[in-house]
Design a protein around this motif. Structure first.
Motif, PDB file in Angstrom:
ATOM      1  N   SER A  83       0.811  -1.223   0.000  1.00 17.35           N
ATOM      2  CA  SER A  83       0.000   0.000   0.000  1.00 17.35           C
ATOM      3  C   SER A  83       0.842   1.269   0.000  1.00 17.35           C
ATOM      4  O   SER A  83       0.363   2.339  -0.406  1.00 17.35           O
ATOM      5  CB  SER A  83      -0.953   0.001   1.193  1.00 17.35           C
ATOM      6  N   ARG A  92     -10.190   7.428   3.971  1.00 18.84           N
ATOM      7  CA  ARG A  92     -11.542   7.197   3.483  1.00 18.84           C
ATOM      8  C   ARG A  92     -11.718   5.713   3.169  1.00 18.84           C
ATOM      9  O   ARG A  92     -10.802   5.070   2.653  1.00 18.84           O
ATOM     10  CB  ARG A  92     -11.798   8.034   2.232  1.00 18.84           C
ATOM     11  N   PRO A  93     -12.882   5.170   3.454  1.00 19.92           N
ATOM     12  CA  PRO A  93     -13.107   3.725   3.260  1.00 19.92           C
ATOM     13  C   PRO A  93     -12.842   3.240   1.845  1.00 19.92           C
ATOM     14  O   PRO A  93     -12.439   2.080   1.658  1.00 19.92           O
ATOM     15  CB  PRO A  93     -14.580   3.547   3.648  1.00 19.92           C
ATOM     16  N   GLU A  94     -13.030   4.090   0.845  1.00 18.53           N
ATOM     17  CA  GLU A  94     -12.803   3.644  -0.531  1.00 18.53           C
ATOM     18  C   GLU A  94     -11.316   3.505  -0.866  1.00 18.53           C
ATOM     19  O   GLU A  94     -10.963   3.023  -1.945  1.00 18.53           O
ATOM     20  CB  GLU A  94     -13.466   4.612  -1.520  1.00 18.53           C
ATOM     21  N   GLN A  95     -10.447   3.886   0.066  1.00 19.98           N
ATOM     22  CA  GLN A  95      -9.010   3.830  -0.183  1.00 19.98           C
ATOM     23  C   GLN A  95      -8.395   2.472   0.153  1.00 19.98           C
ATOM     24  O   GLN A  95      -7.212   2.255  -0.089  1.00 19.98           O
ATOM     25  CB  GLN A  95      -8.286   4.912   0.639  1.00 19.98           C
ATOM     26  N   TYR A  96      -9.179   1.536   0.703  1.00 23.46           N
ATOM     27  CA  TYR A  96      -8.622   0.239   1.084  1.00 23.46           C
ATOM     28  C   TYR A  96      -9.715  -0.812   1.063  1.00 23.46           C
ATOM     29  O   TYR A  96     -10.916  -0.495   1.024  1.00 23.46           O
ATOM     30  CB  TYR A  96      -7.990   0.309   2.481  1.00 23.46           C
ATOM     31  N   ARG A  97      -9.290  -2.075   1.077  1.00 22.81           N
ATOM     32  CA  ARG A  97     -10.227  -3.200   1.158  1.00 22.81           C
ATOM     33  C   ARG A  97      -9.918  -4.002   2.411  1.00 22.81           C
ATOM     34  O   ARG A  97      -8.751  -4.274   2.717  1.00 22.81           O
ATOM     35  CB  ARG A  97     -10.090  -4.105  -0.073  1.00 22.81           C
ATOM     36  N   GLU A  98     -10.956  -4.377   3.128  1.00 24.69           N
ATOM     37  CA  GLU A  98     -10.782  -5.136   4.365  1.00 24.69           C
ATOM     38  C   GLU A  98      -9.998  -6.423   4.133  1.00 24.69           C
ATOM     39  O   GLU A  98      -9.179  -6.828   4.963  1.00 24.69           O
ATOM     40  CB  GLU A  98     -12.151  -5.470   4.969  1.00 24.69           C
TER      41      GLU A  98
END
Length: 274
Positions: free
Chosen positions: A164, A183-189
């Motif tokens: 990352s 922001r949540p759209e910047q990564y995947r769980e």
């Protein structure tokens, strides 16, 4: 390029297994335990047989404000400073990463995680973030993170997203109290992996690596870790920007405790030993 640096550049972190000897780390944990035990003695609590986690829980239950002040103060202990600046750690940066000159942008940090030690409406790990905004030093600056106890996936591990760091500085939330969170759209769980480490292991992590503190932990266990940061004095943009740091140094000159100390208290300190 060393194998360690090659892996670090690929993943954004490297775990140096057994870089420190366990006895050295245990000594620091014992030093922290002494600090909490001293506080319990100050409020007349029997500390017989207490280890660090016992002492922390007892102080947390007896006097939450005293616990918070103590937990917030231990990062200033000389033992913690010396461990995080151990020659084996700085030597790793010199020998494996090829550094020649180091700046230290800020102080040490103590990371405490346990269900039994939660602070109401307070800290319980950090959400998804990068460290560069809180340092703003060299682009190849390094976070050093090490555990004082064994950390596995069920003991509040540090969670990271390999690779990352190559995406640079990512967008954060633009409102609320956690402006540092991504922001949540910047990564995947699904991309997070836990750093499972033993006492003596040291994690070297890029300032741009996306990471967080896991809130997954078994009741009755605690995670106590330490971290600090280093800047590479030879990184060209760091030189060009004249060695900036987001950390600011200030002095609180107003008295915390009115009418302290008294003349008698000062004289007592300097009396000859009997």
């Amino acid at each position: 390029m060393t194998a360690e640096l090659e892996q670090y550049k690929s993943n954004g972190f490297f775990v140096a297994k057994g870089l420190l000897d366990q006895q050295c780390v245990d000594k620091v944990r014992d030093s922290i335990a002494k600090t909490f035990l001293d506080q319990l003695r100050q409020i007349f609590v029997d500390v017989e047989g207490m280890a660090l986690f016992d002492a922390m829980q007892a102080l947390h239950q007896c006097d939450l404000e005293r616990y918070k002040k103590t937990a917030g103060a231990v990062w200033r202990k000389l033992d913690i400073y010396q461990l995080l600046h151990d020659p084996r750690i700085t030597g790793f940066l010199f020998d494996k990463f090829g550094w020649r000159d180091i700046f230290v942008p800020g102080g040490q940090v103590a990371h405490i995680m346990a269900h039994e030690l939660k602070i109401p409406e307070g800290y319980f790990g950090l959400g998804v973030h990068q460290d560069f905004p809180s340092v703003q030093g060299s682009l190849d600056g390094v976070v050093v993170w090490l555990p004082l106890v064994r950390v596995d996936r069920d003991n509040f591990p540090l969670e990271l997203i390999p690779g990352s760091h190559k995406r640079g500085l990512l967008a954060t939330v633009d409102s609320g109290s956690a402006l540092w969170e991504l922001r949540p759209e910047q990564y995947r769980e699904a991309d997070f992996i836990p750093a499972e480490v033993d006492v003596g292991d040291v994690v070297f992590m890029s300032m741009f690596t996306v990471h967080r503190s896991s809130s997954n932990g078994t009741p009755g266990q605690y995670r106590f870790a330490l971290s600090t940061r280093f800047d590479n004095a030879d990184e060209i943009t760091f030189i060009d920007r004249c060695y900036p740091s987001a950390y600011q140094r200030s002095v609180h000159r107003a008295q915390y405790f009115p009418d302290f100390p008294t003349i008698e208290q000062v004289e007592e300190v300097f009396l000859p030993d009997q």
